[in-house]
Structures are given as C-alpha cells and as structure tokens.
Design a protein around this motif. Sequence first.
Motif, PDB file in Angstrom:
ATOM      1  N   ALA A   1       0.834  -1.204   0.000  1.00  0.00           N
ATOM      2  CA  ALA A   1       0.000   0.000   0.000  1.00  0.00           C
ATOM      3  C   ALA A   1       0.866   1.250   0.000  1.00  0.00           C
ATOM      4  N   ALA A   2       1.987   1.207   0.704  1.00  0.00           N
ATOM      5  CA  ALA A   2       2.908   2.346   0.707  1.00  0.00           C
ATOM      6  C   ALA A   2       3.466   2.608  -0.683  1.00  0.00           C
ATOM      7  N   ALA A   3       3.782   1.540  -1.413  1.00  0.00           N
ATOM      8  CA  ALA A   3       4.307   1.703  -2.770  1.00  0.00           C
ATOM      9  C   ALA A   3       3.266   2.309  -3.697  1.00  0.00           C
ATOM     10  N   VAL A   4       1.996   1.926  -3.516  1.00  0.00           N
ATOM     11  CA  VAL A   4       0.919   2.539  -4.304  1.00  0.00           C
ATOM     12  C   VAL A   4       0.755   3.998  -3.897  1.00  0.00           C
ATOM     13  N   SER A   5       0.836   4.279  -2.606  1.00  0.00           N
ATOM     14  CA  SER A   5       0.665   5.634  -2.089  1.00  0.00           C
ATOM     15  C   SER A   5       1.666   6.598  -2.703  1.00  0.00           C
ATOM     16  N   CYS A   6       2.903   6.160  -2.888  1.00  0.00           N
ATOM     17  CA  CYS A   6       3.928   7.054  -3.448  1.00  0.00           C
ATOM     18  C   CYS A   6       4.058   6.884  -4.962  1.00  0.00           C
ATOM     19  N   GLU A   7       3.114   6.151  -5.547  1.00  0.00           N
ATOM     20  CA  GLU A   7       3.001   5.995  -7.002  1.00  0.00           C
ATOM     21  C   GLU A   7       4.169   5.244  -7.625  1.00  0.00           C
ATOM     22  N   ALA A   8       4.824   4.385  -6.845  1.00  0.00           N
ATOM     23  CA  ALA A   8       5.865   3.523  -7.409  1.00  0.00           C
ATOM     24  C   ALA A   8       5.273   2.285  -8.076  1.00  0.00           C
ATOM     25  N   LEU A   9       4.018   1.960  -7.766  1.00  0.00           N
ATOM     26  CA  LEU A   9       3.380   0.732  -8.243  1.00  0.00           C
ATOM     27  C   LEU A   9       1.896   0.998  -8.456  1.00  0.00           C
ATOM     28  N   ALA A  10       1.377   0.522  -9.573  1.00  0.00           N
ATOM     29  CA  ALA A  10      -0.054   0.661  -9.837  1.00  0.00           C
ATOM     30  C   ALA A  10      -0.847  -0.245  -8.908  1.00  0.00           C
ATOM     31  N   PHE A  11      -2.038   0.186  -8.540  1.00  0.00           N
ATOM     32  CA  PHE A  11      -2.852  -0.557  -7.576  1.00  0.00           C
ATOM     33  C   PHE A  11      -3.155  -1.973  -8.061  1.00  0.00           C
ATOM     34  N   GLY A  12      -3.573  -2.110  -9.299  1.00  0.00           N
ATOM     35  CA  GLY A  12      -3.890  -3.440  -9.821  1.00  0.00           C
ATOM     36  C   GLY A  12      -2.696  -4.367  -9.787  1.00  0.00           C
ATOM     37  N   ASP A  13      -1.520  -3.850 -10.124  1.00  0.00           N
ATOM     38  CA  ASP A  13      -0.304  -4.670 -10.067  1.00  0.00           C
ATOM     39  C   ASP A  13       0.045  -5.034  -8.630  1.00  0.00           C
ATOM     40  N   ALA A  14      -0.165  -4.092  -7.701  1.00  0.00           N
ATOM     41  CA  ALA A  14       0.090  -4.380  -6.289  1.00  0.00           C
ATOM     42  C   ALA A  14      -0.802  -5.517  -5.807  1.00  0.00           C
ATOM     43  N   LEU A  15      -2.090  -5.494  -6.189  1.00  0.00           N
ATOM     44  CA  LEU A  15      -3.007  -6.549  -5.769  1.00  0.00           C
ATOM     45  C   LEU A  15      -2.590  -7.907  -6.313  1.00  0.00           C
ATOM     46  N   ARG A  16      -2.225  -7.938  -7.574  1.00  0.00           N
ATOM     47  CA  ARG A  16      -1.808  -9.223  -8.173  1.00  0.00           C
ATOM     48  C   ARG A  16      -0.528  -9.749  -7.526  1.00  0.00           C
ATOM     49  N   MET A  17       0.391  -8.838  -7.233  1.00  0.00           N
ATOM     50  CA  MET A  17       1.651  -9.247  -6.610  1.00  0.00           C
ATOM     51  C   MET A  17       1.425  -9.729  -5.182  1.00  0.00           C
ATOM     52  N   VAL A  18       0.547  -9.043  -4.459  1.00  0.00           N
ATOM     53  CA  VAL A  18       0.235  -9.458  -3.085  1.00  0.00           C
ATOM     54  C   VAL A  18      -0.443 -10.821  -3.082  1.00  0.00           C
ATOM     55  N   ARG A  19      -1.358 -11.034  -4.031  1.00  0.00           N
ATOM     56  CA  ARG A  19      -2.010 -12.349  -4.086  1.00  0.00           C
ATOM     57  C   ARG A  19      -0.969 -13.441  -4.327  1.00  0.00           C
ATOM     58  N   LYS A  20      -0.030 -13.207  -5.223  1.00  0.00           N
ATOM     59  CA  LYS A  20       1.015 -14.197  -5.478  1.00  0.00           C
ATOM     60  C   LYS A  20       1.895 -14.379  -4.240  1.00  0.00           C
ATOM     61  N   ARG A  21       2.251 -13.280  -3.590  1.00  0.00           N
ATOM     62  CA  ARG A  21       3.074 -13.331  -2.374  1.00  0.00           C
ATOM     63  C   ARG A  21       2.411 -14.192  -1.308  1.00  0.00           C
ATOM     64  N   ALA A  22       1.132 -13.922  -1.067  1.00  0.00           N
ATOM     65  CA  ALA A  22       0.417 -14.649  -0.022  1.00  0.00           C
ATOM     66  C   ALA A  22       0.268 -16.129  -0.369  1.00  0.00           C
ATOM     67  N   GLU A  23       0.009 -16.418  -1.641  1.00  0.00           N
ATOM     68  CA  GLU A  23      -0.081 -17.822  -2.070  1.00  0.00           C
ATOM     69  C   GLU A  23       1.238 -18.548  -1.827  1.00  0.00           C
TER      70      GLU A  23
END
Length: 312
Positions: free
Chosen positions: A91-113
């Motif tokens: 969320a911090a990376a999205v907040s500072c615009e280093a990462l798009a929200f949709g990409d953050a969600l997909r990456m987090v889902r992969k991370r958690a899996e």
Amino acid sequence: MTLALLFPGQGAQNAGFLHRLPQHDAVRATLDEASAALGFDVLTLDSDDALRSTIAVQIGLVVAGVAVARALAHEGLAPQFSAGLSVGAYAAAVSCEALAFGDALRMVRKRAELMENAWPSGYGLTAVAGLSETQVETLADAHAREGGERVYVANVNAPRQIVVAGADGALEAFAARALAAGARKAQRLAVAVPSHCELLDDAADALTEWARDIPFRTPRSVYVDNRGGRPLYTADAVRADLATNMRYTVRWYDALTVMIESGASVLVEAPPGQVLTDIAREHYSEVSALAGSSLPLERLVAIVRRRLGQDG
C-alpha cells in the motif's frame, strides 16, 4: 510540518474491517477497482471465515490502506512519506506511485499464495514485549542449542517490542522461556505463516522471479523500506524490497525513526490497526500520531489539516 502515512501488516485485521471503511467516493472507487482487478468482490474478504486465509488477509489490508490513502489525497492530504509494515509496504508503494494498484493486488495475491503454500500449517508469529532484540536473539540461540526448534527474529517494532517466527511448538516453548527471562508479555499473533525469516527464502526467490515484469516507477514521494528502515529512491529498489521483504526482519522502528528525523510531524495509520500509532506515541511523543480506524474520516481530515498548519 509534513505528513506520513503508515500501513499496518498482517495481524491488524479484524472481521468486517473492509465494511467499516469510510463512506467516501474514493473508497468506493477503490473497492470497485480491486474487485475488477481480482475478479471477485473484495468485500467478501473480511468475514471471520475468510480471514483464516493469509491470501484474504494480505489482499484486504492492501485494499484498505490504498482506499484510505486515496480518500485523504482527495481531501488534499497527500503524504510526503509512505511506509508499511510487511504487506503494508505494498500500500505504501501505491501511495507514493511507485506501483499501480492493480499490479500491487496481483503481486500481493502471489506473495500470499507462496507464503501459505510454503508452510500451510503449524507455523506463525509471537510478539514479545519487554525484551530487547539482543536479549531475544540470545534466548533463541540458547533454545536452539538445547535442542529446541529454531525461532527467528521477524520484526523489531520498537526497542522492546520484538516479534519472533517459527513452528507452533517452538513458539510456545520460546514464549515460556521469554517470560521466565523477564518479558512482560509473549502473545501469539493472528498470522499463520513464519514471516520475515529464512524459512521463506524459496518463496521470496519465486516472487522475485514472478515480479520481474511488473512495471515499477520512481517514487513521487518518499518510500521507506522494511528491511533497512531507509528511504528508497528507484523503481528497482522498491521492486526488490516488495519481492523479498517476506524473508527479512522488518525494521519498523528504524523506518519510523528515519521518517521523523527527516521531518515527518503528523503520522496517520491506515485502517484497520492502531499498533503503529501506539508505537509512535510511546516513543516519539513530540509528533502527532493518529489511527484512521479510530476517527470518522471528516474528523481525521480536520485534525490532520490543523496539525499540519493548513486552513480548514
């Protein structure tokens, strides 16, 4: 006077936390965007049953953090600093615009899996209050030398607030050892994986490879990482931090300190937690720390504006 946004990690979740987000256009739009990106209604992620899943918890925390950050930005409160504990870093990376929200969600889902599949049961985290990192490490070494299964320092949240990771039996035995050595408390957290230690080496390598083609950008404001508790200034540095932070100790107190020493004077913690707010209040009484989950959005905005010296 400058604003920092803090994003909590796993363990902060509670049933219904997504349903308690502010009624705000930016929040509603964020929930809709998340549901479209993931292909299901994200408001299904915060039931008691759903929160047994590491995947649901991690996605839900990122959604909540981004939703409130966007609501604050819509009200003219964009942060100069963004930092998140563990999965909160997304969320911090999205907040500072280093990462798009949709990409953050997909990456987090992969991370958690990857985290859940690496150790599907029998592992977790325990928070130890009242002992220093050195004392905890010494106890962990003694525990291992005496034949106990290894536990690892996972988070240094404050000088005497340390989280350890390991197997259930090892954590139970270590908690008893820590209390006998003078710890005030040793409490199991609502986390079902051994985060932030070498047990997740393979999962971190897999996420690094998976994230190779995810587009990252140079942060537009200051992003402070978990691993070193320091600002990162390049897209590749943020990518590496997010891909690997699951296997390194979270240096939250260092991150908090560097933000305050760099001028952050008003800190706002995104829902659903208040742990990061409490740490800041205890150790840095000169700053203003506010938990977004404890105030209506309109009141939070008014207080932040006043403490930043803004009109309104």
